[in-house]
Each structure stands twice: as structure tokens, then as C-alpha cells.
Design an enzyme around this catalytic site. Sequence first.
Site, mmCIF file in Angstrom:
data_model
loop_
_atom_site.group_PDB
_atom_site.id
_atom_site.type_symbol
_atom_site.label_atom_id
_atom_site.label_comp_id
_atom_site.label_asym_id
_atom_site.label_seq_id
_atom_site.Cartn_x
_atom_site.Cartn_y
_atom_site.Cartn_z
ATOM 1 N N TYR A 170 0.839 -1.212 0.000
ATOM 2 C CA TYR A 170 0.000 0.000 0.000
ATOM 3 C C TYR A 170 0.870 1.256 0.000
ATOM 4 O O TYR A 170 0.659 2.187 -0.776
ATOM 5 C CB TYR A 170 -0.910 -0.015 1.232
ATOM 6 C CG TYR A 170 -1.680 1.266 1.452
ATOM 7 C CD1 TYR A 170 -2.830 1.528 0.723
ATOM 8 C CD2 TYR A 170 -1.258 2.214 2.386
ATOM 9 C CE1 TYR A 170 -3.541 2.711 0.917
ATOM 10 C CE2 TYR A 170 -1.955 3.388 2.589
ATOM 11 C CZ TYR A 170 -3.100 3.629 1.855
ATOM 12 O OH TYR A 170 -3.798 4.799 2.044
ATOM 13 N N ASN B 74 -3.547 8.813 9.169
ATOM 14 C CA ASN B 74 -4.625 8.082 9.859
ATOM 15 C C ASN B 74 -5.903 8.895 10.052
ATOM 16 O O ASN B 74 -6.219 9.348 11.153
ATOM 17 C CB ASN B 74 -4.111 7.551 11.201
ATOM 18 C CG ASN B 74 -3.149 6.403 10.979
ATOM 19 O OD1 ASN B 74 -2.004 6.604 10.567
ATOM 20 N ND2 ASN B 74 -3.619 5.193 11.194
#
Length: 323
Positions: free
Chosen positions: A142, A171
Site C-alpha cells: 500500500y 490516519n
Amino acid sequence: MDTYLVTGAAGFIGRSIASELLARGKRVRGIDNFSTGKRENLRGLEALDFIEADINDATAVAEACRGVECIFHEAAIPSVPRSVEDPVTSNHAGVSGTVQLLVAARNAKVRRVVYAGSSSVYGNTPTLPKSEDMLPSPISPYAVAKLAGELYMQSFTRVYGLETVTLRYFNVFGPCQDPTSHYSGVLAIFALKMLAAETPTIYGDGEQSRDFTFIQNVVHGNLLASEAPAERVSGKVFNVATGTRITLNQAVEILRKATGYSGEVRYAPERGGDVKHSLADIGLAKQCFGYEPLVQFSEGVERTVDWYRTVAKPVIAGAGGER
Ligand code: UD1
């Protein structure tokens, strides 16, 4: 009036950007193939000119880019563990899809592409906070795909003169984030579990830390980056975060207050491809386009839990599904 295109418009971040643009009275087009995006995320976005298509569908993407001034490129398969299980799909959406989009943007003479980068590109390098001049050290597929996307952005600026800006998100969490998959962001999973009085599982000792960023901050950063003068931002990479970090153990305590959960927390072995600590230096984004976080962690958690409690109630009722 300028037209904006949001890729991944049925995803958590894409729909949030589209929603804000519409609220500001802009003309907005969206594209999504619902591979991870959700139809219910389009609720309330009826004014969106929506195209259901894959980002790798060259014809559809060319059509989507027609007459567009600025693109917010959020389409991707957003998960570290999913990329560990299936790197080919992650690469196809993240890398090939990005190149497809850039070619279409260049051909359609789009002015600027603002790209959803990721803090994962920093990897486990020991220095904190992470600043944009550090050498990337991606661990997961990723992260590699996200970094490749950044480099393609810069290449298209250098070679074709297309304005591009990469925002490395840290995040992101908030309303509309899917909490129902084991690939979901940890705060979404934990909020849903705790509201359903189910035991959350921490992978590792819970002392890993993250610069958890509430969605409104990310939307704000995107809009600022889309408006900033090219000489300040084009071809560059910026962290978009809060500049503070919270351990998972601390996050659980804050979530307990917000959800009223008083049960156990389970600990399990650390997850493969995981980063231990993550914290952003947000000075460059502040300097170049005046970015500052609008919402701090605890308030973001309150608002997120409220949303799961009210709007996402049916999902909570069905908790215990895929995860
Ligand atoms: C990474 C990126 C982030 C990116 C995201 C996309 C870093 C530092 N961050 O997030 O910018 O947007 O990928 O997926 O690389 N965890 C549990 N229990 C759970 C689920 C997760 O303990 O049920 C733990 C994970 O092992 C990890 C932490 O929570 O240590 C955060 O995980 P997650 O929310 O999946 O995000 P990252 O992988 O950190």
C-alpha cells in the site's frame, strides 16, 4: 463556474470533500466503482454529477475529466493489510489508476490535481516527527503504491506542466468511515465494537502511536491546497495531520468515555507490515498554504462516536458481521 472532480467519491474521504464543495455551491462531479466505496455515502450528495466507473476505465475517466478545473484524487484501495494480502489489486487501483487519471487530466487540460498521499510512505524510520524532506521508506505494498502515485504526480508536473499537489494524510478518521471490515481504520472498528459492547482487539502492546487526523482537517487541507498559488505548492508534497500523537491504549481510554464501554480489551500479536510510531511535522503545509488543524483528537472522537451512534445505528445493530 469551475467544475471539480472527486475520484473515489463514494469513499470516506472522497465523499467528505465532495460534500464540502457542494456546500460551498461548487459544481462537483464524482467517480467511483464501489469496490470499497459505499452507495450510502452518496446520500445527501444528490447534486453530485456521479459516474459509476473504474478509475482504470480510460474512456470513463476521460469523460469525467472533461471541462474540469481541479481534481481531488482519492480513489484507492485504502488498507495496509489488504495490500499485504493482495498487492496486485492494490497496485492496479493505486498506481495504474493514478496514471490513467493523470493522462486524462493532462489531455483535458485540467489545471490542478490534489492527490491523497499517505503517511505510510515514511515507514519505520526512527525520527519523529516525520517531515517531507525525509527519505521515504515504505514497508507495505500500500505504501509503495502511494509513493509511486506521488512520484507520478511530480513527473506530470515536470514533464507536462500539470499542477499537482500531494497531501500525505495521517490516519484519517470520522463520520462515514466504514467500520464493518477488518480492513477498516482502527478507530472506526473500535468505536463500532464498543458501542455494540463487543471486545476490541489491539494488535501488539497498544503502545504504537498515530497522528490520528479528524476528517474535517483533511477536507480543509484539500481545499486550501486546491486554491494556493502554484509557485507555493505545485509539484510538492505536504503532510496533513495534527502534529500530535496518541497511542492505541490512550485512544481506547478516550473511546471508553465517548462510548460508555467498560468491558475488556483483548491483545493479539502485532500485525505484519505495521508501523510503530507516526507523527507529522505540519509546518510546511502551514507555511505554504496556511493549513492548521481545526478539530483536535478528543473532539473528533466525540463527533465520530455520535455519528456511529445515530446515523450508523443499523450498522451497529448488525455488528459482528465481516470483521
Ligand atoms: C496506514 C497509514 C495511514 C493510511 C492507512 C490506510 C501509517 C502510519 N498510517 O494506517 O496513513 O491512511 O494505512 O489504511 O502507515 N489495529 C488494532 N486493532 C484493529 C485494527 C488495527 O490494534 O482492530 C492497529 C493496527 O495494527 C495499527 C493501528 O491499529 O497498529 C492502526 O491501524 P489502521 O487503522 O489500520 O491504520 P494504519 O495501518 O496505521
